[in-house]
Design an enzyme around this catalytic site. Structure first.
Site, PDB file in Angstrom:
ATOM      1  N   HIS A 129       0.716  -1.266   0.099  1.00  0.00           N
ATOM      2  CA  HIS A 129       0.063   0.017  -0.181  1.00  0.00           C
ATOM      3  C   HIS A 129       0.810   1.435   0.159  1.00  0.00           C
ATOM      4  CE1 HIS A 129      -3.704  -2.344   1.892  1.00  0.00           C
ATOM      5  NE2 HIS A 129      -3.471  -2.690   0.430  1.00  0.00           N
ATOM      6  N   CYS A 166       5.858  20.658  -6.862  1.00  0.00           N
ATOM      7  CA  CYS A 166       6.602  19.988  -7.636  1.00  0.00           C
ATOM      8  C   CYS A 166       7.757  20.979  -8.297  1.00  0.00           C
ATOM      9  CB  CYS A 166       6.130  19.213  -8.537  1.00  0.00           C
ATOM     10  SG  CYS A 166       7.025  18.218  -9.613  1.00  0.00           S
ATOM     11  N   CYS A 169       7.293  20.436 -12.203  1.00  0.00           N
ATOM     12  CA  CYS A 169       6.065  20.839 -13.159  1.00  0.00           C
ATOM     13  C   CYS A 169       5.030  21.956 -12.377  1.00  0.00           C
ATOM     14  CB  CYS A 169       5.287  19.833 -13.752  1.00  0.00           C
ATOM     15  SG  CYS A 169       4.093  18.806 -12.406  1.00  0.00           S
ATOM     16  N   GLY A 206      -1.839  -9.510  12.436  1.00  0.00           N
ATOM     17  CA  GLY A 206      -2.276  -8.107  12.688  1.00  0.00           C
ATOM     18  C   GLY A 206      -2.981  -7.540  11.389  1.00  0.00           C
ATOM     19  N   THR A 207      -3.814  -8.290  10.573  1.00  0.00           N
ATOM     20  CA  THR A 207      -4.709  -7.601   9.561  1.00  0.00           C
ATOM     21  C   THR A 207      -6.039  -8.377   9.818  1.00  0.00           C
ATOM     22  OG1 THR A 207      -4.840  -7.655   7.230  1.00  0.00           O
ATOM     23  CG2 THR A 207      -4.004  -9.487   8.053  1.00  0.00           C
ATOM     24  N   SER A 208      -6.885  -7.395   9.573  1.00  0.00           N
ATOM     25  CA  SER A 208      -8.273  -7.568   9.577  1.00  0.00           C
ATOM     26  C   SER A 208      -8.870  -8.545   8.550  1.00  0.00           C
ATOM     27  CB  SER A 208      -9.343  -6.375   9.778  1.00  0.00           C
ATOM     28  OG  SER A 208      -9.083  -5.602   8.554  1.00  0.00           O
ATOM     29  N   PRO A 233      -5.211 -10.874  18.166  1.00  0.00           N
ATOM     30  CA  PRO A 233      -5.992 -11.227  19.296  1.00  0.00           C
ATOM     31  C   PRO A 233      -7.656 -11.536  19.063  1.00  0.00           C
ATOM     32  CG  PRO A 233      -5.033  -9.130  19.240  1.00  0.00           C
ATOM     33  CD  PRO A 233      -4.565  -9.470  18.062  1.00  0.00           C
TER      34      PRO A 233
HETATM   35  P1  OAD Z   1      -6.951  -3.060  10.253  1.00  0.00           P
HETATM   36  O1  OAD Z   1      -7.014  -1.894  11.279  1.00  0.00           O
HETATM   37  O2  OAD Z   1      -8.078  -3.393   9.252  1.00  0.00           O
HETATM   38  O3  OAD Z   1      -6.954  -4.472  11.057  1.00  0.00           O
HETATM   39  C1  OAD Z   1      -5.907  -4.638  12.029  1.00  0.00           C
HETATM   40  C2  OAD Z   1      -6.197  -5.741  12.651  1.00  0.00           C
HETATM   41  O4  OAD Z   1      -5.207  -5.886  13.724  1.00  0.00           O
HETATM   42  C3  OAD Z   1      -7.452  -6.124  13.460  1.00  0.00           C
HETATM   43  O5  OAD Z   1      -7.782  -7.640  12.976  1.00  0.00           O
HETATM   44  C4  OAD Z   1      -7.043  -6.315  14.790  1.00  0.00           C
HETATM   45  O6  OAD Z   1      -7.767  -7.228  15.543  1.00  0.00           O
HETATM   46  C5  OAD Z   1      -5.699  -6.628  15.110  1.00  0.00           C
HETATM   47  N1  OAD Z   1      -4.903  -6.123  16.049  1.00  0.00           N
HETATM   48  C6  OAD Z   1      -5.006  -5.039  16.982  1.00  0.00           C
HETATM   49  N2  OAD Z   1      -3.966  -4.970  17.722  1.00  0.00           N
HETATM   50  C7  OAD Z   1      -2.999  -5.998  17.716  1.00  0.00           C
HETATM   51  C8  OAD Z   1      -1.780  -6.512  18.143  1.00  0.00           C
HETATM   52  N3  OAD Z   1      -1.385  -5.552  19.188  1.00  0.00           N
HETATM   53  N4  OAD Z   1      -1.342  -7.664  17.496  1.00  0.00           N
HETATM   54  C9  OAD Z   1      -1.835  -8.195  16.477  1.00  0.00           C
HETATM   55  N5  OAD Z   1      -3.090  -7.616  15.922  1.00  0.00           N
HETATM   56  C10 OAD Z   1      -3.617  -6.746  16.479  1.00  0.00           C
HETATM   57  O7  OAD Z   1      -5.516  -2.989   9.440  1.00  0.00           O
HETATM   58  P2  OAD Z   1      -5.053  -3.751   8.137  1.00  0.00           P
HETATM   59  O8  OAD Z   1      -5.865  -5.135   7.889  1.00  0.00           O
HETATM   60  O9  OAD Z   1      -3.794  -3.653   7.782  1.00  0.00           O
HETATM   61  O10 OAD Z   1      -5.354   0.773   3.665  1.00  0.00           O
HETATM   62  O11 OAD Z   1      -5.767  -2.779   7.027  1.00  0.00           O
HETATM   63  C11 OAD Z   1      -5.892  -3.132   5.817  1.00  0.00           C
HETATM   64  C12 OAD Z   1      -5.806  -1.626   4.953  1.00  0.00           C
HETATM   65  O12 OAD Z   1      -7.106  -0.952   5.306  1.00  0.00           O
HETATM   66  C13 OAD Z   1      -4.735  -0.787   5.360  1.00  0.00           C
HETATM   67  O13 OAD Z   1      -3.588  -1.197   4.635  1.00  0.00           O
HETATM   68  C14 OAD Z   1      -5.225   0.451   4.948  1.00  0.00           C
HETATM   69  C15 OAD Z   1      -6.932   0.325   5.712  1.00  0.00           C
HETATM   70  O14 OAD Z   1      -7.711   1.229   4.791  1.00  0.00           O
HETATM   71  C16 OAD Z   1      -5.095   1.728   2.795  1.00  0.00           C
HETATM   72  O15 OAD Z   1      -4.682   2.513   3.421  1.00  0.00           O
HETATM   73  C17 OAD Z   1      -4.999   1.324   1.453  1.00  0.00           C
END
Ligand code: OAD
Length: 262
Positions: A129, A166, A169, A206-208, A233
């Protein structure tokens, strides 16, 4: 072939995860915003102080938002840069870096735009990203690195700052991140998909699992025969395909699976 971890026993899950990681030939870590949470960087979803529960992405993270109010968008990204600059990588990052030193077959693909992976010395990190600190002209794409962050921006997410112009340009310099509706960097995505097909263990941290195409990578890994371990978690849409789910924070889970950096 692996089986779904049906055991509610956290120590059994941890034992299995540790063994998979130890025996991995090609370990792929897929990290999201939760990876940086313990370093004090807000996630996008999932808690009261998450970014998208406080701010409207339609006003801050789209090309239309940039065109409508570039000063609002630039000010918000400057404040995020400032927070990242003040953050320190937690022990889980150091455990990853130490593991990569011992085992160069560890690769990282992240959705994060911060630089915490790089700050502990992790190599060849793929940023799906974009990069919070690699700006570019919104008209001619001329690259700009690392602007001074104005003092008045520190600590506030509501400061409007006119973007710089910029030098090539005269267009406005925009953040080097991927906004909603934009395509991911083609080479980064292609390499990430290749790594997902080639790994034998995918560690999803740590991704949703809500944002595609990044969320498809664990599915690709799984379909290609890899064992998928989720460190989070909370339950996510990816939990169902994970062979092992460690209900731990990123630092706890990584330290437990990979060992400490020391
Ligand atoms: P999210 O904010 O959607 O999800 C974060 C995840 O991390 C959740 O599932 C939480 O349960 C988990 N979490 C929270 N604390 C944690 C910890 N201490 N250890 C492990 N996990 C933990 O983040 P992303 O999935 O990265 O995109 O979001 C994806 C994209 O949505 C981002 O890159 C961004 C956003 O809109 C853009 O900006 C294009």
């Amino acid at each position: 072939m692996t089986v779904q971890d049906a055991s509610p026993d956290p120590s059994a899950a941890l034992q299995r995860a540790t063994q998979y990681v130890r025996e991995a030939r090609n370990l792929l870590v897929l990290s999201g915003a939760g990876m940086s949470a313990e370093s004090g960087i807000a996630t996008f979803r999932g808690s009261q102080d998450s970014l998208w529960s406080q701010f409207d992405p339609a006003q801050l993270a789209t090309v239309a938002a940039w065109r409508a109010d570039p000063a609002l968008v630039w000010g918000w990204y400057l404040s995020r840069m400032d927070k990242v600059r003040r953050a320190e990588p937690h022990a889980g990052y150091h455990a990853l870096a130490a593991f990569q030193q011992r085992s160069p077959n560890l690769r990282i693909v992240t959705q994060n735009v911060d630089d915490l992976h790089e700050r502990v010395g992790l190599c060849d990190v793929i940023h799906l990203h974009g990069d919070l600190f690699a700006h570019r002209c919104s008209d001619c794409s001329y690259p700009y690195e690392q602007f001074e962050i104005a003092d008045q921006v520190a600590g506030s997410a509501n400061v409007r700052v006119e973007p710089l112009r910029c030098t090539q340009c005269g267009g406005q310099v925009r953040p080097g991140v991927v906004w909603f509706g934009e395509s991911l960097p083609k080479d980064a995505l292609a390499e990430a998909e290749t790594l997902a097909r080639a790994c034998d263990v995918a560690l999803v941290v740590g991704t949703s699992g809500m944002v595609y195409p990044a969320a498809a990578l664990p599915e690709i890994a799984k379909r290609s025969g890899a064992t998928v371990i989720e460190i989070n978690p909370d339950q996510t849409p990816l939990s169902a395909l994970a062979d092992v789910h460690l209900r731990m924070t990123a630092s706890e889970g990584l330290l437990a699976c990979l060992g400490s950096a020391g």
